[in-house]
Structure formats: structure tokens, C-alpha cells
Design a protein around this motif. Structure first.
Motif, PDB file in Angstrom:
ATOM      1  N   ILE A  75       0.815  -1.213   0.000  1.00  0.00           N
ATOM      2  CA  ILE A  75       0.000   0.000   0.000  1.00  0.00           C
ATOM      3  C   ILE A  75       0.848   1.262   0.000  1.00  0.00           C
ATOM      4  N   PHE A  76       2.070   1.186   0.527  1.00  0.00           N
ATOM      5  CA  PHE A  76       2.913   2.380   0.614  1.00  0.00           C
ATOM      6  C   PHE A  76       3.548   2.743  -0.735  1.00  0.00           C
ATOM      7  N   ARG A 120       1.514   3.438  -7.742  1.00  0.00           N
ATOM      8  CA  ARG A 120       2.004   4.422  -8.692  1.00  0.00           C
ATOM      9  C   ARG A 120       3.138   3.928  -9.588  1.00  0.00           C
ATOM     10  N   GLN A 129       1.536   3.242  -3.132  1.00  0.00           N
ATOM     11  CA  GLN A 129       0.435   4.083  -3.592  1.00  0.00           C
ATOM     12  C   GLN A 129      -0.051   3.722  -4.998  1.00  0.00           C
ATOM     13  N   ASN A 148       3.622  13.089  -0.028  1.00  0.00           N
ATOM     14  CA  ASN A 148       2.989  13.867  -1.096  1.00  0.00           C
ATOM     15  C   ASN A 148       2.956  15.363  -0.837  1.00  0.00           C
ATOM     16  N   LEU A 184      -1.231   5.174   7.189  1.00  0.00           N
ATOM     17  CA  LEU A 184      -1.482   5.531   5.795  1.00  0.00           C
ATOM     18  C   LEU A 184      -1.634   7.032   5.627  1.00  0.00           C
ATOM     19  N   ALA A 225       1.149   9.300   3.569  1.00  0.00           N
ATOM     20  CA  ALA A 225       0.706  10.040   2.389  1.00  0.00           C
ATOM     21  C   ALA A 225       0.988  11.526   2.532  1.00  0.00           C
TER      22      ALA A 225
END
Length: 374
Positions: free
Chosen positions: A219-220, A224, A222, A358, A350, A354
Motif C-alpha cells: 500500500i505504501f 504508482r 500508492q 505527497n 497511511l 501520504a
């Protein structure tokens, strides 16, 4: 005509900085104009990649709407009909990125992702010099910046059977530093997808290194990068990345900000992982239903944010407060112990990760933070 390294030199340099500097210099030069898919600069990069890989194995180009993958297969020995895929995207943004250097219209993408491609090429040269039991596929994807298009196309139209693909190793953003205190920090994402077997392979590669590589849950990442395409097909995967710092998607992501010492250490770790996957008698199997985040993630993120706190003067008072809050959150979760780790902690992890990645780390001037490294 594009000049290419002669085979003896290509094999001799293996994972040395000389090859990485040459590869990144060619891929991220102004001559490739930011490697946007479907452009002359992309075609020049693709020609270079093809010529570098041809002495090592069979090379195929894989065209799709809007781009072209370059895929090389280096044959294995007694398990040649099984495969490990090593991948990195070679496309970038052309001239469509944030400007941090006035008058510069080219988004060169040195760390994102010429350096990742250089790492994949280094592994290809090493495997070509000393073959593994399983075949190793080098996948250099186009169209990642447009939504992982190239890697999605590959898994929909694989050049070797996915059922016989035992693992995927992904590179995206290498040789990049997030801040001065994080020069020795990198991340290995998603190895839980291969269960305890892949996690141990990754840990065995990380532990002897002087690079502090934090294993984190999928999940980390993202969602991407191209590892997502392989996870969707239930292939055990690890994604190596330095995350997104102040040079990310800017016109200042050029060769002088690449940390080549770090890149060499990252490549050495990933090479060991690749060789372990390609030589193992019992490769890891895909594991579904793994936790979204774990107590181990909290420990790794705490170590990272504690280091970042040393650089707090780089940030505004408001951003310092955000980092401090995240640091307090992580300290509290770790202090409570693994037995107390629950869904609320997952949500906090999370959210904090993020926010820091970000909204904080991308701020400030593009700087490789190489001062004082020798």
C-alpha cells in the motif's frame, strides 16, 4: 549511428558506476528530449536500450497504442522455461513537468527513471556474464507516466508465460535523496506478496548492505508504478524506490543530482534478490489477503521520520508541525507494541505516510543533497 558498449566492456563493468553514468547520461541527455512516448527522443532511447541488450539475449520490441516496450530474455540453464522479470519504465514527461530551472524546457528524468533503467541494465549485464538457473527477462516499459500502460500491455500480452514467471523486481526512482539525513534511506515495497519466502530473500539482500532499505507493505507504493500490473496477475513482486522528493517531475531532475554511490548499492541489493529468485529450488508463491499495513511498517516509518526531523529547518513552521505530529503518531504506535496494533493504527500510518510523501518531501529546491558525501 548510436554508439554502444562493446560486449567485453558491458560485461566487465557489471554494476559499476561507470556503466550507470554512461547509461543515465545517454538516456537523460537533452538529445532524448524527456523521452515522452511516441517522440523521436523516445525512439533514440529505445535504440540505445536495444543495442545494449542485444549482446546479452534475445530482444523484442512490443508496440502498443502510444508506446513501445523493449523486452530482452537472457536464457537460464536447467530451469530456462521458468522466468524472473526485472522491470523499469524508460519513458518520461517530455516538456510537461514542473519548472524549477528557468529557461529549461526539457524534463530529463534522470532519477525518474533513467537511473532505474540503468539498474535493470546492470542486472542484465551481470546475468549475461554469469547465467542463472531460470531465465531473466528485462522489461523496459513505455507509457508508465500515462497510467502504467506499457506494463499493463505486457501482462495482457506476455512474451513469456505468466504462469511460469516466479517473480517480478521493479525499479522506479533510484539514486535519489529525499533530504540530507535520508541519503542512506531507500524502500523495498510489496515483498509480502511472496510471503515469508520473498520477504526473507529481500531481507537477506538488505541486511549486509550499508544502505538502510526499509521493507514496506504494498500500500505504501500508492499504486504508482509498474509493480501493480504484476501484482494484479498474482506474481510475487518487490518494488525498489527512493520515493518522491523535491526533484520529482521537475526539469531539474538531471544527471548531477543522481547519487551514484546510492544507486550502486541499490543495484547490488536488487541483483542479489534477482539471483536468489532465479536460482532458488523453491521460489516464493504469491500470497493473497495480506494485511494492508503492519507493525513492522510503523517501525520502518518511524525510523524514516525520525531522520527527517533532523532536517526540519528546511521546511516552514507549518510543515515542521506536520512532521512533528507524524513523528508523535509513529512513536505512540511503536511504543504501544505489536500486540496493540489495530485498524486505527493502520489508518494513522497511511494518512501520515501520504501526507509526508505527497505534501512535505516534494517541497523546496531540487537538490541531490550530495554535499559532504565525498
Amino acid at each position: 549511428m548510436t554508439r554502444r558498449l562493446a560486449l567485453p566492456l558491458a560485461l566487465a563493468c557489471l554494476v559499476s558506476s561507470g556503466c550507470a553514468q554512461y547509461d543515465i547520461g545517454r538516456l537523460s541527455s537533452d538529445a532524448t528530449a524527456g523521452r515522452n512516448n511516441g517522440t523521436a527522443g523516445s525512439a533514440a532511447a529505445r535504440q540505445y536500450l536495444t543495442e545494449e541488450l542485444q549482446p546479452l539475449g534475445s530482444v523484442q520490441t512490443q508496440a502498443f497504442s502510444g508506446g513501445t516496450n523493449v523486452v530482452a530474455t537472457i536464457p537460464g540453464t536447467d530451469l530456462a522455461d521458468e522466468y524472473v522479470v526485472v522491470g523499469a519504465h524508460y519513458d518520461h514527461l517530455g516538456s510537461s513537468c514542473q519548472s524549477k530551472k528557468s529557461g529549461d524546457t526539457i524534463c530529463n528524468g534522470a532519477t525518474d527513471n533513467a537511473a532505474g533503467v540503468a539498474a535493470a541494465l546492470a542486472i542484465a549485464r551481470s546475468i549475461g556474464a554469469k547465467h542463472t538457473r531460470r531465465s531473466v527477462v528485462i522489461g523496459l516499459w513505455d507509457g508508465e507516466e500515462d497510467g502504467l500502460v506499457g506494463s499493463r500491455w505486457y501482462v495482457d500480452h506476455p512474451l513469456v508465460p505468466l504462469a511460469d514467471t516466479v517473480g517480478y523486481v521493479n525499479f522506479d526512482i533510484q539514486g535519489a535523496n529525499l533530504s540530507p539525513s535520508l541519503r542512506d534511506k531507500s524502500f523495498a515495497i510489496g515483498s509480502e506478496s511472496g510471503g515469508a519466502g520473498l520477504q526473507q530473500i529481500v531481507r537477506d539482500a538488505i541486511d549486509p548492505s550499508t544502505l538502510q532499505t526499509e521493507p514496506l507493505s504494498t500500500i505504501f507504493g500508492q499504486g504508482r508504478s509498474d509493480h501493480v500490473s504484476f501484482l494484479a496477475r498474482q506474481i510475487p513482486t518487490v518494488f525498489f524506490s527512493d520515493a518522491t522528493g523535491p526533484c520529482y517531475h521537475t526539469n531539474a531532475d538531471e544527471m548531477p543530482i543522481v547519487d551514484f554511490d546510492k544507486l550502486n548499492r541499490e543495484t547490488a541489493i536488487a541483483l542479489q534478490v534477482t539471483r536468489s529468485l532465479a536460482n532458488s529450488s523453491s521460489p516464493p508463491a504469491f500470497v493473497s489477503g495480506t494485511p494492508l499495513a503492519t507493525y513492522s511498517d510503523a517501525e520502518g516509518l518511524q525510523r524514516t521520520v525520525d531522520l527527517l526531523w533532523q532536517d526540519r529547518d528546511r521546511f516552514s513552521a507549518a510543515d515542521q508541525a506536520t512532521i512533528s505530529d507524524a513523528r508523535d503518531d509513529l512513536a505512540g504506535i511503536v511504543a504501544d507494541g505489536e500486540s496493540a496494533f489495530g485498524d486505527d493504527d493502520v489508518g494513522t500510518l497511511l494518512s501520515d505516510a501520504a501526507t509526508v510523501v505527497n505534501s512535505i518531501l516534494v517541497k523546496g529546491p531540487c537538490d541531490g543533497f550530495l554535499a559532504g558525501t565525498g
